[in-house]
Design a protein around this motif. Structure first.
Motif, PDB file in Angstrom:
ATOM      1  N   GLN A   1      -4.394  16.949  -0.782  1.00 32.15           N
ATOM      2  CA  GLN A   1      -4.861  16.229   0.419  1.00 32.15           C
ATOM      3  C   GLN A   1      -4.496  14.871   0.188  1.00 32.15           C
ATOM      4  N   SER A   2      -3.903  14.608  -0.795  1.00 32.40           N
ATOM      5  CA  SER A   2      -3.674  13.028  -1.121  1.00 32.40           C
ATOM      6  C   SER A   2      -2.439  12.370  -0.702  1.00 32.40           C
ATOM      7  N   VAL A   3      -2.487  11.087  -0.576  1.00 34.49           N
ATOM      8  CA  VAL A   3      -1.302  10.235   0.117  1.00 34.49           C
ATOM      9  C   VAL A   3      -1.274   9.063  -1.012  1.00 34.49           C
ATOM     10  N   VAL A   4      -0.032   8.637  -1.677  1.00 39.11           N
ATOM     11  CA  VAL A   4      -0.068   7.627  -2.693  1.00 39.11           C
ATOM     12  C   VAL A   4       0.903   6.507  -1.966  1.00 39.11           C
ATOM     13  N   TYR A   5       0.149   5.319  -2.096  1.00 43.34           N
ATOM     14  CA  TYR A   5       1.009   4.040  -1.608  1.00 43.34           C
ATOM     15  C   TYR A   5       1.431   3.450  -2.973  1.00 43.34           C
ATOM     16  N   GLN A   6       2.703   2.967  -2.966  1.00 43.57           N
ATOM     17  CA  GLN A   6       3.559   2.399  -3.888  1.00 43.57           C
ATOM     18  C   GLN A   6       3.458   0.843  -3.601  1.00 43.57           C
ATOM     19  N   ILE A   7       3.003   0.078  -4.649  1.00 41.66           N
ATOM     20  CA  ILE A   7       2.998  -1.338  -4.515  1.00 41.66           C
ATOM     21  C   ILE A   7       3.994  -1.792  -5.741  1.00 41.66           C
ATOM     22  N   TYR A   8       4.982  -2.476  -5.031  1.00 40.73           N
ATOM     23  CA  TYR A   8       5.835  -3.297  -5.976  1.00 40.73           C
ATOM     24  C   TYR A   8       4.964  -4.726  -6.182  1.00 40.73           C
ATOM     25  N   ILE A   9       4.323  -4.853  -7.350  1.00 44.52           N
ATOM     26  CA  ILE A   9       3.367  -5.782  -7.433  1.00 44.52           C
ATOM     27  C   ILE A   9       4.272  -7.094  -7.193  1.00 44.52           C
ATOM     28  N   LYS A  10       5.424  -7.553  -7.619  1.00 41.11           N
ATOM     29  CA  LYS A  10       5.951  -8.925  -7.524  1.00 41.11           C
ATOM     30  C   LYS A  10       6.239  -9.306  -6.110  1.00 41.11           C
TER      31      LYS A  10
ATOM     32  N   TRP B   1      11.050   8.828   0.798  1.00 38.28           N
ATOM     33  CA  TRP B   1      12.289   8.121   1.374  1.00 38.28           C
ATOM     34  C   TRP B   1      12.533   6.801   0.548  1.00 38.28           C
ATOM     35  N   CYS B   2      11.468   6.163   0.250  1.00 32.35           N
ATOM     36  CA  CYS B   2      11.615   4.597  -0.002  1.00 32.35           C
ATOM     37  C   CYS B   2      10.828   4.625  -1.331  1.00 32.35           C
ATOM     38  N   ASN B   3      11.445   3.462  -2.055  1.00 35.53           N
ATOM     39  CA  ASN B   3      10.793   3.156  -3.208  1.00 35.53           C
ATOM     40  C   ASN B   3      11.493   1.862  -3.727  1.00 35.53           C
ATOM     41  N   HIS B   4      10.874   1.373  -4.916  1.00 41.29           N
ATOM     42  CA  HIS B   4      11.560  -0.219  -5.216  1.00 41.29           C
ATOM     43  C   HIS B   4      12.923   0.148  -5.706  1.00 41.29           C
ATOM     44  N   ASP B   5      13.616   1.356  -6.058  1.00 35.43           N
ATOM     45  CA  ASP B   5      14.900   1.442  -6.401  1.00 35.43           C
ATOM     46  C   ASP B   5      15.638   1.953  -5.131  1.00 35.43           C
ATOM     47  N   GLN B   6      15.278   1.826  -4.076  1.00 34.91           N
ATOM     48  CA  GLN B   6      16.148   2.381  -2.897  1.00 34.91           C
ATOM     49  C   GLN B   6      16.181   1.387  -1.808  1.00 34.91           C
ATOM     50  N   PRO B   7      17.161   1.431  -1.190  1.00 34.62           N
ATOM     51  CA  PRO B   7      17.141   0.572   0.366  1.00 34.62           C
ATOM     52  C   PRO B   7      16.276   1.134   1.118  1.00 34.62           C
ATOM     53  N   ARG B   8      15.966   0.455   2.118  1.00 30.82           N
ATOM     54  CA  ARG B   8      15.059   0.939   3.288  1.00 30.82           C
ATOM     55  C   ARG B   8      15.571   2.221   4.104  1.00 30.82           C
ATOM     56  N   ALA B   9      14.810   3.421   4.135  1.00 32.66           N
ATOM     57  CA  ALA B   9      15.424   4.500   4.848  1.00 32.66           C
ATOM     58  C   ALA B   9      15.598   4.380   6.328  1.00 32.66           C
ATOM     59  N   ILE B  10      14.882   3.317   7.019  1.00 36.38           N
ATOM     60  CA  ILE B  10      14.978   3.178   8.627  1.00 36.38           C
ATOM     61  C   ILE B  10      16.668   2.893   8.745  1.00 36.38           C
ATOM     62  N   THR B  11      16.920   1.960   7.867  1.00 38.65           N
ATOM     63  CA  THR B  11      18.487   1.332   8.008  1.00 38.65           C
ATOM     64  C   THR B  11      19.398   2.411   7.740  1.00 38.65           C
ATOM     65  N   ARG B  12      19.156   3.225   6.454  1.00 38.13           N
ATOM     66  CA  ARG B  12      20.137   4.272   6.132  1.00 38.13           C
ATOM     67  C   ARG B  12      20.240   5.153   7.153  1.00 38.13           C
ATOM     68  N   PHE B  13      19.194   5.642   7.874  1.00 36.12           N
ATOM     69  CA  PHE B  13      19.336   6.681   8.740  1.00 36.12           C
ATOM     70  C   PHE B  13      19.569   6.350  10.218  1.00 36.12           C
TER      71      PHE B  13
ATOM     72  N   MET C   1       5.782  18.110   5.153  1.00 39.14           N
ATOM     73  CA  MET C   1       6.173  19.046   4.214  1.00 39.14           C
ATOM     74  C   MET C   1       5.189  19.375   3.087  1.00 39.14           C
ATOM     75  N   GLN C   2       5.397  20.347   2.177  1.00 40.05           N
ATOM     76  CA  GLN C   2       4.376  20.573   1.211  1.00 40.05           C
ATOM     77  C   GLN C   2       4.692  19.690   0.110  1.00 40.05           C
ATOM     78  N   GLY C   3       3.783  19.051  -0.434  1.00 42.71           N
ATOM     79  CA  GLY C   3       3.796  18.289  -1.620  1.00 42.71           C
ATOM     80  C   GLY C   3       2.911  17.030  -1.265  1.00 42.71           C
ATOM     81  N   VAL C   4       2.996  15.830  -2.015  1.00 42.42           N
ATOM     82  CA  VAL C   4       2.109  14.753  -2.228  1.00 42.42           C
ATOM     83  C   VAL C   4       3.239  13.550  -1.567  1.00 42.42           C
ATOM     84  N   PRO C   5       2.601  13.162  -0.246  1.00 46.09           N
ATOM     85  CA  PRO C   5       3.554  12.120   0.336  1.00 46.09           C
ATOM     86  C   PRO C   5       3.284  10.876  -0.332  1.00 46.09           C
ATOM     87  N   TYR C   6       4.567   9.987  -0.656  1.00 48.27           N
ATOM     88  CA  TYR C   6       4.160   8.596  -1.290  1.00 48.27           C
ATOM     89  C   TYR C   6       4.793   7.553  -0.077  1.00 48.27           C
ATOM     90  N   VAL C   7       4.038   6.545  -0.078  1.00 43.84           N
ATOM     91  CA  VAL C   7       4.316   5.622   1.097  1.00 43.84           C
ATOM     92  C   VAL C   7       4.723   4.180   0.350  1.00 43.84           C
TER      93      VAL C   7
END
Length: 586
Positions: A10-19, A328-340, A367-373
């Protein structure tokens, strides 16, 4: 000390790029007190865990993924007391802290590598050292031991005269790989994870963890750049089981970042019976716009291929008892909105920016799994639009800009590729306000702030009906409250020839779970339809067995256009450009 958090399903994870999240002291770099100051916002969003990128002491050659001390806080990010306060304050809001553990390699400034350079045999055995190909004896480097290439461009081997050997670095030259065949290395890594677990950490993300086991024999890759030679190595499952057992993290929220992996291994990594990882990040779906499989060659996204990947991984992991991380997104990826395709009317409701962002969110969150924002994703942050290569900080991007120019691209052509592909697109500051530096800092930010922060920011979106932020809040709430979203089965359906750029799938409950949902007044079966098309399309969903999905009596639960104008027929659904619709089926 571990906080009792929400069930991972039931969880959702939020990624923080601390810098880049929030700077509390005006030095232009985000820090731990900055995160603590924004916990009320994160609680408002509704997320359950915060994955924080490395804040350990580091020379910052790779923005903290080059760790010089695993059990300390880099002063630029705060103190250990700041960290303890963050854990306690997050726990008081029902939020768990997840740390990013980089266990495949260290910085070359780490004490272990420095002691190896000084000649201590014990620490030489912590790293992967080899004689050169064709070397005629001590002091003669010869050629690199294999033809493997590192992730950031160039050879994966570096000659080091003080060692009299080549050392392996699958990433930057400043990141020598650890030798996990050494039991002492494995014990040290378990101690590191245990140290943070005992400080109250609720979960862990393990960086490129499937690269820790290298092949028994080091040899050239005759088909590629070497990745297939050292991904999912011969002892990786054994090493992970040992790490989990020794560090006491079995059952905690864990996720592994896996490079060039496959479905079979990921089922094994995440099947609870294996006691290895909770979920996995795989990246195949984020390569559908790589021309010829080359990250640095631009192409339009192949949506048919995207659908195939999602279907095979969702249904394959389900069949094997594995678990996906959804992102879709993380600190190693370009932003998904622009990509698509979300380049139109940026920051304003009704443009492709708005529709693409919400559609992408529906596509993975249901989808089935744990979403990461990823920080700023919930606002609709876009690629940065770098005006010059001087605006770029990322070592991978700078290396590949140079490589592109050396191969004959003009500087403008090379810059255009970097604009689209650079990891720095995901590393620009979190956009809190329309004011100076987007409210990220009172000083000069370490990397520039996109101009569109005046339109896309927390202050403008929080509490505003129909905003991207409020839309994400709604999706997170659905995962918290609807069993069919958090625990339902998944199956992909064909969308028919008139919707070649649509991705459509069903979620459903069975047996006692379905009966319980009905008794609680919850939906039991959903149809999720997402259009990646800039033109209208008509979806006629057909299951793998040839059966047409009946849409009679379907109730619209989510529509990204939010105008009560969804057109649903007996067996078909009309989608507008970049529209996503979630139906509760009768």
């Amino acid at each position: 000390m571990n906080a009792i958090m929400r069930d991972p399903a039931q969880s959702v994870v939020y990624q923080i790029y601390i810098k880049s999240f929030c700077d509390s002291n005006g030095d232009g770099i985000g820090d731990l007190p900055g995160i603590t100051s924004k916990l009320d916002y994160l609680a408002y969003l509704g997320v359950d865990y915060l994955w924080i990128t490395p804040f350990f002491p580091s020379p910052q050659r790779d923005n903290g993924y080059d760790v010089a001390d695993y059990c300390a806080v880099d002063p630029v990010y705060g103190t250990m007391a700041d960290f303890d306060e963050l854990v306690a304050e997050a726990r008081s809001r029902g939020i768990g802290i997840m740390l990013d553990m980089v266990l495949c390699h260290t910085s070359d400034q780490h004490e272990w590598f420095q002691r190896a350079l000084a000649g201590e045999e014990r620490f030489r055995r912590y790293y992967i050292l080899r004689d050169g190909h064709g070397s005629i004896g001590p002091g003669d480097p010869g050629e690199p031991p294999t033809n493997w290439q590192c992730a950031f461009g160039g050879s994966a081997w570096q000659w080091e005269p003080r060692l009299g050997k080549w050392y392996l670095h699958l990433h930057d030259v400043s990141q020598p790989d650890l030798d996990w065949t050494n039991p002492e290395v494995r014990e040290e890594m378990a101690k590191v994870v245990s140290f943070w677990r005992e400080r109250g950490v609720a979960g862990f993300r393990f960086d490129v963890i499937n690269l820790i086991s290298k092949p028994e024999v080091f040899e050239d890759d005759t088909e590629g750049l070497g990745r297939r030679m050292f991904s999912d190595g011969p002892h990786v499952h054994e090493y992970l089981k040992e790490l989990v057992e020794r560090s006491g993290i079995d059952g905690m929220m864990t996720v592994g970042e896996l490079a060039a992996t496959d479905l079979e291994n990921c089922v094994r990594y995440t099947n609870p019976a294996e006691h290895e990882l909770g979920q996995v990040f795989s990246f195949h779906h984020l390569k559908v716009d790589y021309a010829g499989g080359d990250k640095w060659a631009l192409a339009e996204p192949d949506i048919a291929r995207l659908r195939e990947i999602f279907a095979s991984w969702q249904e394959g992991m389900q069949a094997g008892g594995g678990h996906n991380a959804l992102f879709w997104c993380n600190h190693d990826q370009p932003r998904a909105i622009t990509r698509f395709g979300g380049r139109g009317q940026v920051g304003k409701p009704g443009g492709s920016w708005d529709h693409v962002g919400k559609m992408l969110a529906v596509c993975t969150h249901l989808m089935q799994g744990v979403p990461y924002v990823f920080e700023g994703e919930e606002l609709g942050q876009t690629n940065a639009g770098f005006a010059s290569i001087d605006d770029v900080r990322d070592v991978e991007s700078l290396n590949n800009y140079r490589i592109l120019v050396e191969k004959g691209a003009s500087e403008d052509e090379a810059l255009e590729v970097i604009r689209e592909r650079s990891r720095d697109n995901g590393r620009t500051p979190m956009q809190w306000t329309a004011g100076p530096a987007a409210g990220f800092t009172t000083g000069e930010p370490w990397i520039g702030v996109p101009e569109n922060h005046e339109l896309i920011n927390v202050e403008a979106e929080q509490g505003r009906a129909g905003s991207m932020l409020e839309f994400y809040r709604g999706l997170i709430q659905m995962r918290h409250t609807l069993d069919v979203v958090s625990r339902g089965r998944v199956g992909f359906v064909e969308a028919c020839e008139s919707a070649p750029r649509a991705i459509v799938y069903e979620r459903w409950l069975e047996g006692d779970a379905a009966a319980a949902a009905r008794a609680a007044g919850q939906p039991v079966r959903l149809l999720v339809a997402c259009s990646f098309d800039a033109e209208p399309c008509r979806v006629k969903p057909v299951r793998a067995d040839g059966g047409v999905v009946a849409l009679d009596g379907a109730e619209v639960l989510v529509d990204t256009y939010a105008d009560d104008a969804v057109r649903v027929g007996e067996d078909s659904l009309e989608l507008r450009p970049h529209e996503a619709v979630v139906l509760s089926l009768a």
